[in-house]
Design a protein around this motif. Structure first.
Motif, PDB file in Angstrom:
ATOM      1  N   ASP A 181      38.207 -18.675   9.491  1.00 55.74           N
ATOM      2  CA  ASP A 181      38.881 -17.684  10.777  1.00 55.74           C
ATOM      3  C   ASP A 181      37.577 -16.822  11.001  1.00 55.74           C
ATOM      4  O   ASP A 181      37.782 -15.767  10.978  1.00 55.74           O
ATOM      5  CB  ASP A 181      40.132 -16.902  10.574  1.00 55.74           C
ATOM      6  CG  ASP A 181      40.047 -16.224  11.719  1.00 55.74           C
ATOM      7  OD1 ASP A 181      40.537 -16.777  13.109  1.00 55.74           O
ATOM      8  OD2 ASP A 181      40.633 -14.546  11.620  1.00 55.74           O
ATOM      9  N   SER A 182      36.343 -17.539  11.177  1.00 53.34           N
ATOM     10  CA  SER A 182      35.057 -16.654  11.042  1.00 53.34           C
ATOM     11  C   SER A 182      34.900 -16.269  12.434  1.00 53.34           C
ATOM     12  O   SER A 182      34.240 -14.977  12.488  1.00 53.34           O
ATOM     13  CB  SER A 182      33.782 -17.761  10.895  1.00 53.34           C
ATOM     14  OG  SER A 182      32.909 -16.778  10.602  1.00 53.34           O
ATOM     15  N   LYS A 183      35.885 -15.919  13.325  1.00 53.18           N
ATOM     16  CA  LYS A 183      35.975 -16.155  14.587  1.00 53.18           C
ATOM     17  C   LYS A 183      35.840 -14.106  14.510  1.00 53.18           C
ATOM     18  O   LYS A 183      36.331 -13.650  15.294  1.00 53.18           O
ATOM     19  CB  LYS A 183      36.621 -16.427  15.716  1.00 53.18           C
ATOM     20  CG  LYS A 183      37.007 -16.164  17.299  1.00 53.18           C
ATOM     21  CD  LYS A 183      34.688 -15.982  17.624  1.00 53.18           C
ATOM     22  CE  LYS A 183      35.029 -15.569  19.082  1.00 53.18           C
ATOM     23  NZ  LYS A 183      35.477 -14.522  19.907  1.00 53.18           N
ATOM     24  N   ALA A 184      37.060 -14.091  13.359  1.00 48.86           N
ATOM     25  CA  ALA A 184      37.338 -12.881  13.767  1.00 48.86           C
ATOM     26  C   ALA A 184      36.289 -12.034  13.039  1.00 48.86           C
ATOM     27  O   ALA A 184      36.094 -11.900  11.909  1.00 48.86           O
ATOM     28  CB  ALA A 184      38.356 -12.407  12.967  1.00 48.86           C
ATOM     29  N   THR A 185      35.292 -11.551  13.882  1.00 52.82           N
ATOM     30  CA  THR A 185      33.575 -10.491  14.341  1.00 52.82           C
ATOM     31  C   THR A 185      34.663  -9.147  13.780  1.00 52.82           C
ATOM     32  O   THR A 185      33.306  -8.148  14.404  1.00 52.82           O
ATOM     33  CB  THR A 185      33.132 -10.720  15.540  1.00 52.82           C
ATOM     34  OG1 THR A 185      34.015 -10.754  16.675  1.00 52.82           O
ATOM     35  CG2 THR A 185      32.884 -12.288  14.986  1.00 52.82           C
ATOM     36  N   ASN A 186      36.228  -8.971  13.600  1.00 50.01           N
ATOM     37  CA  ASN A 186      36.327  -7.327  13.991  1.00 50.01           C
ATOM     38  C   ASN A 186      37.041  -7.436  13.497  1.00 50.01           C
ATOM     39  O   ASN A 186      38.285  -7.694  13.229  1.00 50.01           O
ATOM     40  CB  ASN A 186      36.172  -6.189  15.635  1.00 50.01           C
ATOM     41  CG  ASN A 186      37.013  -7.091  16.528  1.00 50.01           C
ATOM     42  OD1 ASN A 186      38.027  -7.466  15.972  1.00 50.01           O
ATOM     43  ND2 ASN A 186      36.317  -8.421  17.497  1.00 50.01           N
ATOM     44  N   PRO A 187      37.852  -6.044  13.049  1.00 47.75           N
ATOM     45  CA  PRO A 187      39.034  -5.632  11.834  1.00 47.75           C
ATOM     46  C   PRO A 187      40.011  -5.842  12.453  1.00 47.75           C
ATOM     47  O   PRO A 187      41.232  -6.079  11.813  1.00 47.75           O
ATOM     48  CB  PRO A 187      38.605  -4.046  11.411  1.00 47.75           C
ATOM     49  CG  PRO A 187      37.076  -3.769  12.080  1.00 47.75           C
ATOM     50  CD  PRO A 187      37.403  -4.407  13.352  1.00 47.75           C
ATOM     51  N   HIS A 188      40.031  -5.422  14.250  1.00 44.93           N
ATOM     52  CA  HIS A 188      41.721  -6.069  14.555  1.00 44.93           C
ATOM     53  C   HIS A 188      41.677  -7.268  14.354  1.00 44.93           C
ATOM     54  O   HIS A 188      42.926  -7.927  14.617  1.00 44.93           O
ATOM     55  CB  HIS A 188      41.572  -5.762  16.263  1.00 44.93           C
ATOM     56  CG  HIS A 188      42.242  -6.007  17.675  1.00 44.93           C
ATOM     57  ND1 HIS A 188      42.692  -6.411  17.457  1.00 44.93           N
ATOM     58  CD2 HIS A 188      43.686  -5.070  16.846  1.00 44.93           C
ATOM     59  CE1 HIS A 188      43.342  -6.895  18.487  1.00 44.93           C
ATOM     60  NE2 HIS A 188      44.379  -6.019  18.032  1.00 44.93           N
ATOM     61  N   ALA A 189      40.766  -8.570  14.442  1.00 45.83           N
ATOM     62  CA  ALA A 189      41.342  -9.576  14.798  1.00 45.83           C
ATOM     63  C   ALA A 189      41.421 -10.004  13.313  1.00 45.83           C
ATOM     64  O   ALA A 189      42.331 -10.782  12.943  1.00 45.83           O
ATOM     65  CB  ALA A 189      39.930 -10.644  15.720  1.00 45.83           C
ATOM     66  N   ALA A 190      40.933  -9.452  12.385  1.00 46.24           N
ATOM     67  CA  ALA A 190      41.279 -10.121  10.702  1.00 46.24           C
ATOM     68  C   ALA A 190      42.611  -9.517  10.822  1.00 46.24           C
ATOM     69  O   ALA A 190      43.007  -9.819   9.411  1.00 46.24           O
ATOM     70  CB  ALA A 190      40.920  -9.485  10.135  1.00 46.24           C
ATOM     71  N   ALA A 191      42.398  -8.385  11.327  1.00 46.99           N
ATOM     72  CA  ALA A 191      44.484  -7.727  11.066  1.00 46.99           C
ATOM     73  C   ALA A 191      45.760  -9.136  11.009  1.00 46.99           C
ATOM     74  O   ALA A 191      46.723  -9.365  10.962  1.00 46.99           O
ATOM     75  CB  ALA A 191      44.983  -6.632  11.704  1.00 46.99           C
ATOM     76  N   ALA A 192      45.397  -9.421  12.693  1.00 50.06           N
ATOM     77  CA  ALA A 192      46.275 -10.793  13.284  1.00 50.06           C
ATOM     78  C   ALA A 192      45.866 -12.078  11.797  1.00 50.06           C
ATOM     79  O   ALA A 192      46.985 -12.112  11.789  1.00 50.06           O
ATOM     80  CB  ALA A 192      45.397 -10.969  14.655  1.00 50.06           C
ATOM     81  N   ALA A 193      44.932 -12.337  11.869  1.00 54.75           N
ATOM     82  CA  ALA A 193      44.747 -13.762  10.503  1.00 54.75           C
ATOM     83  C   ALA A 193      45.842 -13.143   9.631  1.00 54.75           C
ATOM     84  O   ALA A 193      46.472 -13.765   8.696  1.00 54.75           O
ATOM     85  CB  ALA A 193      43.410 -13.839  10.431  1.00 54.75           C
ATOM     86  N   LEU A 194      45.332 -11.380   8.936  1.00 48.94           N
ATOM     87  CA  LEU A 194      46.135 -11.344   7.233  1.00 48.94           C
ATOM     88  C   LEU A 194      47.675 -11.311   7.774  1.00 48.94           C
ATOM     89  O   LEU A 194      47.994 -11.426   6.809  1.00 48.94           O
ATOM     90  CB  LEU A 194      45.780 -10.036   7.353  1.00 48.94           C
ATOM     91  CG  LEU A 194      43.441 -10.057   6.745  1.00 48.94           C
ATOM     92  CD1 LEU A 194      43.564  -8.749   7.278  1.00 48.94           C
ATOM     93  CD2 LEU A 194      43.662 -10.745   5.256  1.00 48.94           C
ATOM     94  N   SER A 195      47.749 -10.878   9.057  1.00 41.69           N
ATOM     95  CA  SER A 195      49.062 -10.776   9.121  1.00 41.69           C
ATOM     96  C   SER A 195      50.227 -12.219   8.706  1.00 41.69           C
ATOM     97  O   SER A 195      52.003 -11.934   8.911  1.00 41.69           O
ATOM     98  CB  SER A 195      49.737  -9.835  10.835  1.00 41.69           C
ATOM     99  OG  SER A 195      49.583 -11.037  11.312  1.00 41.69           O
ATOM    100  N   SER A 196      49.368 -13.798   8.983  1.00 41.27           N
ATOM    101  CA  SER A 196      49.232 -14.822   9.177  1.00 41.27           C
ATOM    102  C   SER A 196      50.234 -15.330   8.169  1.00 41.27           C
ATOM    103  O   SER A 196      51.533 -16.318   7.793  1.00 41.27           O
ATOM    104  CB  SER A 196      48.790 -15.122   9.938  1.00 41.27           C
ATOM    105  OG  SER A 196      48.491 -14.739  11.326  1.00 41.27           O
ATOM    106  N   TYR A 197      50.351 -15.078   7.434  1.00 41.68           N
ATOM    107  CA  TYR A 197      49.940 -15.733   5.598  1.00 41.68           C
ATOM    108  C   TYR A 197      50.439 -14.698   4.301  1.00 41.68           C
ATOM    109  O   TYR A 197      49.876 -13.327   4.670  1.00 41.68           O
ATOM    110  CB  TYR A 197      48.732 -15.804   5.058  1.00 41.68           C
ATOM    111  CG  TYR A 197      47.971 -17.416   6.103  1.00 41.68           C
ATOM    112  CD1 TYR A 197      48.155 -18.370   6.215  1.00 41.68           C
ATOM    113  CD2 TYR A 197      46.808 -16.606   7.658  1.00 41.68           C
ATOM    114  CE1 TYR A 197      48.012 -19.400   6.558  1.00 41.68           C
ATOM    115  CE2 TYR A 197      46.367 -17.107   7.503  1.00 41.68           C
ATOM    116  CZ  TYR A 197      46.867 -18.246   7.583  1.00 41.68           C
ATOM    117  OH  TYR A 197      46.225 -19.351   8.710  1.00 41.68           O
ATOM    118  N   PRO A 198      51.427 -15.571   3.388  1.00 47.07           N
ATOM    119  CA  PRO A 198      52.198 -14.294   2.738  1.00 47.07           C
ATOM    120  C   PRO A 198      51.146 -13.716   1.294  1.00 47.07           C
ATOM    121  O   PRO A 198      51.712 -13.011   1.328  1.00 47.07           O
ATOM    122  CB  PRO A 198      53.732 -15.018   2.499  1.00 47.07           C
ATOM    123  CG  PRO A 198      52.831 -16.716   2.293  1.00 47.07           C
ATOM    124  CD  PRO A 198      52.432 -16.484   4.136  1.00 47.07           C
TER     125      PRO A 198
END
Length: 454
Positions: free
Chosen positions: A324-341
C-alpha cells in the motif's frame, strides 16, 4: 498581445504553453533547472513559438497573467506577480475559461485520499453507461488538452494545489471524499488546506460529500441540498450501504419513500471500508448525470485497481504481504490499517508536517510489530512508544533504496501465521525513492526474494 508566464516545464506547464501558443498568444515559460528533460521540452516548445527562460525565476516584463502549475502561494515568483497586479491561476482554471461552447460537463472530486481510485471508478461507470469519458486533472490527461476534445463528460481529479488557484470553476457535480492533514508545508495551515478543498463546492451544481468525515460534512454544510455518501444505512438524500448492497436514496424519484440498488459489496475491489466509500462517491457523481444503476454495477466490476493500493504481493509461510505504498499520509495509512486484524506495519518516509499519533492510537490493538524506515521514522517510533508501548519496533537507519530487503526480512521475523505484513508508510517516498511506485516495487521484489529463499 497577451503575454502569459507559465511556471515550470512539467506536464501541465508544457500543455498550457502548447495550447496558448496555438491560440496565437505570446508565452514565456520560466524554469530554474536546465536538466535533460527540461532542455528537450524547451526545444519542442520553441518550435511552437514558445520562449523558455532558464535560471532565476523572474516575472517577464509585460506579463498579464501567471499560470502556476502547483507552485505554492509563498513562492517568490507568485509573490512578485501579486505585487505587480498580475492575475495568478492554475491550469485547471485556465482550462475552464478556455473551454468551448457546449463543452462537456465536469464531474469533479477532491480529497486527501482516494482521489485517483474514485476518478477511475467514475470513468469506468461512465464508460459502462455508454458515455465518452476520460479521467483528467491530477491524473491522466491535462484538463487544458481534454476540454478541446469531443467528450460527453470529464471526470476531473483535483488536488488542493489546483483548487487553490481556481476561482470560476463550476462543475456539474463536485465531491469531497475526506479531509485530513496533508501538504501543510504548502498551504501553511490545516485551515488553509481545508479551505482549498472546499472551493470545489462554491459553484457546483450538485454538492456531494462524505457524511462519515467531519471535515467534509463541515465543508458541505453551507449547501442545503448536499448529497452525502455513507457506510451506514442511507437517509433520504444519501447513498449508502444496506446489508451487502450499495443503495441510492438521493437520485431517485422519491428519496423519502424509495431507494434503488446500485451494486453489491462483492462488486467493489479491493473490498475494504474506505474503498466502499470510494465506490459510493463515484456512484453518486455518476448518478448526478442520470447514469442508470446497472451501469454503476458494471463499471465497478470493470474497474481495475491501480498498483500499490492495498495490492496483495504474495503469501510466504502463512503470512500475507500487502503493498500500500500509495499511502503517503497518515489518513491513507489509517484506512489500510483498519482493513486487517493482525499486522506487522512497515512505515516511514516524509510526513510533510502531519501528525501520526491518531493513526497509531487507532491501530494499536491490531499491531504485532513495526518496521520503520525513512527520514521521519523517529516520529512514528515516538508515537508507537506512547500509544503501543508493547509492540516490538525495528528501526532501519539506512537511507539507500536497498534497505527494503532488510525491512522485509525484519518484518518476516516479527510476523506469525495469519498476520499481514503491510507496507502502508504514512509518508511520502522522496527521501529514499524516486516515487511511491518505486517504493512499492522495491517492497514486492524483497518479498519475492524472501519467498525464493524460504
Amino acid at each position: 498581445m497577451t503575454l502569459t508566464c507559465v511556471a515550470g516545464l512539467g506536464v501541465s506547464g508544457r500543455a498550457v504553453a502548447r495550447v496558448l501558443a496555438e491560440r496565437g498568444e505570446r508565452v514565456v515559460v520560466v524554469e530554474s533547472t536546465p536538466g535533460e528533460r527540461q532542455l528537450a521540452a524547451a526545444a519542442e516548445l520553441s518550435g511552437r513559438g514558445v520562449e523558455v527562460r532558464f535560471g532565476p525565476l523572474e516575472l517577464p516584463d509585460g506579463a498579464t497573467r501567471l499560470v502556476s502549475t502547483g507552485w505554492a502561494p509563498h513562492h517568490p515568483l507568485i509573490a512578485a506577480a501579486g505585487a505587480a497586479g498580475v492575475e495568478v491561476m492554475g491550469e485547471v482554471e485556465l482550462a475552464w475559461r478556455l473551454r468551448p461552447a457546449q463543452a462537456a460537463p465536469w464531474l469533479a472530486l477532491t480529497g486527501t485520499n482516494g482521489k485517483t481510485t474514485v476518478v477511475r471508478m467514475l470513468t469506468a461507470i461512465l464508460l459502462a453507461a455508454g458515455r465518452k469519458a476520460v479521467a483528467v486533472g491530477n491524473v491522466g490527461v491535462p484538463v487544458i488538452e481534454a476540454v478541446r476534445e469531443p467528450y460527453d463528460v470529464l471526470a476531473v481529479e483535483l488536488s488542493s494545489f489546483q483548487l487553490h488557484w481556481s476561482s470560476t470553476l463550476a462543475p456539474h457535480a463536485a465531491a469531497v471524499l475526506n479531509v485530513a492533514p496533508d501538504h501543510l508545508d504548502w498551504h501553511g495551515s490545516m485551515a488553509e488546506y481545508a479551505a482549498a478543498k472546499g472551493r470545489i463546492f462554491e459553484r457546483a451544481g450538485t454538492v456531494i460529500h462524505n457524511a462519515d468525515d467531519p471535515e467534509a460534512v463541515r465543508l458541505a454544510a453551507p449547501y442545503p441540498r448536499a448529497v452525502g455518501f455513507t457506510l451506514r444505512s442511507p437517509r433520504a438524500g444519501q447513498v449508502g450501504v444496506v446489508e451487502d448492497l450499495l443503495v441510492d436514496r438521493a437520485f431517485v424519484a422519491d428519496p423519502a419513500e424509495t431507494a434503488e440498488e446500485l451494486a453489491t459489496l462483492a462488486d467493489v475491489r479491493p473490498l475494504a471500508p474506505h474503498n466502499v466509500a470510494n465506490a459510493l462517491a463515484a456512484a453518486a457523481l455518476a448518478r448526478s448525470l442520470d447514469v442508470p444503476a446497472e451501469a454503476v454495477r458494471q463499471g465497478l466490476r470493470d474497474f481495475v485497481p491501480d498498483p500499490h493500493r492495498m495490492a496483495h504481493v504474495d503469501r510466504v509461510g502463512e503470512v500475507d504481504y500487502v503493498d500500500d505504498s500509495k499511502a503517503t499520509n497518515p489518513h491513507a495509512a489509517a484506512a489500510a490499517l483498519s482493513s486487517y486484524p493482525s499486522i506487522v506495519w512497515v512505515a516511514g518516509g516524509q510526513l510533510k508536517g502531519a501528525d501520526v499519533d491518531e493513526v497509531v492510537r487507532m491501530a494499536a490493538g491490531r499491531l504485532r510489530g513495526a518496521v520503520l524506515l525513512g527520514v521521519d521514522r523517529g516520529r512514528i517510533a515516538e508515537a508507537l512508544a506512547r500509544h503501543a508501548p508493547n509492540v516490538p519496533v525495528v528501526d532501519i537507519s539506512g537511507q539507500d533504496t536497498g534497505v527494503m530487503d532488510r525491512v522485509v526480512t525484519e518484518a518476516s521475523r516479527l510476523a506469525s501465521p495469519g498476520d499481514t505484513v503491510l507496507l502502508s508508510p504514512a509518508g511520502a517516498s522522496l527521501d529514499m525513492f524516486a516515487n511511491y511506485p518505486a517504493r512499492g516495487e522495491a517492497f514486492a521484489r524483497a518479498v519475492h526474494a524472501l519467498k525464493a529463499a524460504t
